[in-house]
Design an enzyme around this catalytic site. Structure first.
Site, PDB file in Angstrom:
ATOM      1  N   ASP A 117      -6.859  -6.423  11.172  1.00  0.00           N
ATOM      2  CA  ASP A 117      -8.118  -6.692  12.918  1.00  0.00           C
ATOM      3  C   ASP A 117      -7.886  -5.460  13.784  1.00  0.00           C
ATOM      4  OD1 ASP A 117      -9.979  -6.342   9.805  1.00  0.00           O
ATOM      5  OD2 ASP A 117     -10.799  -7.801  11.137  1.00  0.00           O
TER       6      ASP A 117
ATOM      7  N   ARG B   4     -10.775  -0.001   2.960  1.00  0.00           N
ATOM      8  CA  ARG B   4     -10.431  -0.142   4.425  1.00  0.00           C
ATOM      9  C   ARG B   4      -8.667   0.616   4.859  1.00  0.00           C
ATOM     10  NH1 ARG B   4     -14.105  -5.647   6.642  1.00  0.00           N
ATOM     11  NH2 ARG B   4     -16.198  -4.491   6.317  1.00  0.00           N
TER      12      ARG B   4
ATOM     13  N   ASP C 245      -9.823 -12.262   3.847  1.00  0.00           N
ATOM     14  CA  ASP C 245     -10.521 -11.644   5.063  1.00  0.00           C
ATOM     15  C   ASP C 245      -9.917 -10.242   5.319  1.00  0.00           C
ATOM     16  OD1 ASP C 245     -12.688 -10.143   6.169  1.00  0.00           O
ATOM     17  OD2 ASP C 245     -12.420 -11.654   8.124  1.00  0.00           O
TER      18      ASP C 245
ATOM     19  N   ASP D 108      -7.748 -13.693   9.353  1.00  0.00           N
ATOM     20  CA  ASP D 108      -6.921 -11.573   8.330  1.00  0.00           C
ATOM     21  C   ASP D 108      -5.929 -12.553   8.918  1.00  0.00           C
ATOM     22  OD1 ASP D 108      -9.569 -10.179   9.243  1.00  0.00           O
ATOM     23  OD2 ASP D 108      -9.155 -10.862  10.450  1.00  0.00           O
TER      24      ASP D 108
END
Length: 444
Positions: free
Chosen positions: A267, A322, A263, A224
């Site tokens: 996060d 997301r 990815d 990430d």
């Protein structure tokens, strides 16, 4: 240690537009006046998170490296210099100023490949017509194509991750500061500020093929742009997260599946808490922001009661999903602008024990995409969603979702009321203000 330079946005329509502009400008001014509490307001590197500005202002607040002395102010322009500044021993506050583009993969993917690794051999060995789709690759030996891929991936992992210590401010200098191909690890620390940087998503040079992932198998990637892992009091402000030169649309397919080399962009996981993400741009990406990374009971024991995060005045543009996807956390999402493209899947992912409050946001959806797609139910968890506008009209997002998904209806009422907010704009003003103020290079 590498060389370092240490130092310190017909007439009736026109009238309506003028009126709206005046309203927005007055609201913008009010918002600016409502952001007191900065240290050294003329020195952006020493600004701290204002009082009541989201979850990161809870308790002790977030000051980053604002109190750094001259010996702990670093200006860096290479990846080696950046990592060296982060690695300086001690817990004293530090400020790291990033000048220009700092490239973590300047020598290309070839520099990470283990001796003997060959991608063509990998494709030949694990082609579904010969390997099948029933067995994963976890038992493959070290000298196999998968073993050599693992070794290559480990080399990249060591090279592109950068661990951020507590009491640190990382800030871009001017309009062109960027971290390219890097993965910022904010792990098990407290009190971190990251501002005014363009993050070009790291490209996984060695994705793994998993024949058992889904009905057709899948390519799975790591890395990430930024990970907040078990950390507290983190403020991410005026950054731009993008896939840059390597969009998924340009990726090839192998074994009939997209060769996925990205990815997430951000996060927030493993018990992280008290995070504010403000005035950022998240763009051109698939799986964008993940809060809580598993439904498992072992993860729940760590995440339950944590993952408190605020998103305000961010631009989420041309994303697939997301924005964010949430498990467990009390997540406040207000005054954000969501601009969707044709491949839009959803914005808010309602996951296990999540408690999302989504208010005063604006959504710009393309023709053929309705408001029912804004919410995605992954688990039965209530949320609050009021005063949101879709294509200029106030819309009840929960009612829109439930009308088209009666068998997966969402419940209203997150069970908590956010109190840590600065001035809240009416949703009609959000596109004008956010589109002109969010992202790297617009910090004042």
């Amino acid at each position: 240690m590498s060389t370092r330079r240490w130092h310190g946005h017909d007439m009736k329509k026109a009238a309506a537009l003028v009126g709206c502009t005046a309203l927005v400008l007055s609201l913008t001014a009010a918002t600016a006046q409502a952001r007191p509490g900065h240290h050294h307001p003329r020195d952006t590197a020493r600004q701290t998170l204002p009082a009541n500005d989201g979850w990161a202002s809870h308790g002790t607040g977030t000051t980053g490296g604002a109190a750094a002395d001259a010996e702990h102010v670093y200006t860096v322009s290479t990846w080696a210099e950046f990592r060296a500044a982060l690695a300086v021993e001690g817990t004293a506050p530090r400020i790291i100023k990033v000048k220009g583009t700092v490239d973590a993969v300047s020598e290309g993917c070839e520099a990470f490949a283990a001796p003997g690794y060959d991608f063509d051999a990998y494709l030949e060995k694990y082609a579904p017509e010969t390997w099948g789709r029933e067995t994963d690759l976890s038992a493959e030996p070290d000298d196999s194509p998968e073993g050599l891929r693992r070794a290559s991936a480990a080399r990249q992992d060591r090279s592109i991750k950068a661990n951020v210590p507590s009491h640190t401010t990382i800030i871009g200098v001017g309009r062109g500061a960027a971290l390219k191909g890097a993965s910022l690890q904010i792990k098990d620390v407290d009190n971190v500020i990251v501002r005014n940087l363009t993050f070009e998503s790291p490209v996984d040079c060695f994705p793994q093929w998993d024949p058992t992932d889904g009905d057709r198998g899948n390519w799975n990637s790591e890395y990430d742009s930024a990970v907040v892992y078990g950390s507290t009091h983190v403020w991410l402000d005026h950054n731009t997260f993008t896939d840059g030169e390597h969009p998924d649309s340009a990726a090839p397919t192998y074994f009939g599946m997209l060769y996925q080399q990205h990815d997430g962009q951000l996060d927030i996981v493993k018990g992280a808490d008290h995070v504010t993400a403000s005035w950022n741009v998240f763009t051109e990406h698939d799986k964008t922001v993940l809060i809580g990374n598993s439904d498992s009971e072992s993860t729940a024991a760590v995440d339950r009661g944590h993952l408190k995060t605020t998103f305000h005045h961010n631009l989420f543009k041309n994303l697939v999903e997301r924005a964010p996807r949430v498990r467990f956390g009390q997540v406040d999402v207000y005054n954000n602008h969501f601009v969707a493209s044709a491949d839009y899947a959803y914005s808010f992912g309602v996951g296990k024990e999540s408690a999302i409050v989504a208010e005063h946001n604006a959504f710009t959806l393309p023709t053929g995409v309705g408001p029912a797609k804004v919410l995605k139910r992954w688990n039965d968890a209530p949320l609050s969603a009021a005063h949101n506008r879709v294509n200029g009209r106030t819309t009840d997002l929960i009612a829109a979702h439930n009308a088209e998904n009666p068998d997966a209806a969402l419940r209203s009422g997150a069970g908590w009321t956010p109190t840590l907010r600065t001035e809240v704009l009416p949703s009609r003003a959000v596109p004008f203000v956010v589109d002109r103020g969010a992202g790297a290079g617009r910090l004042r």
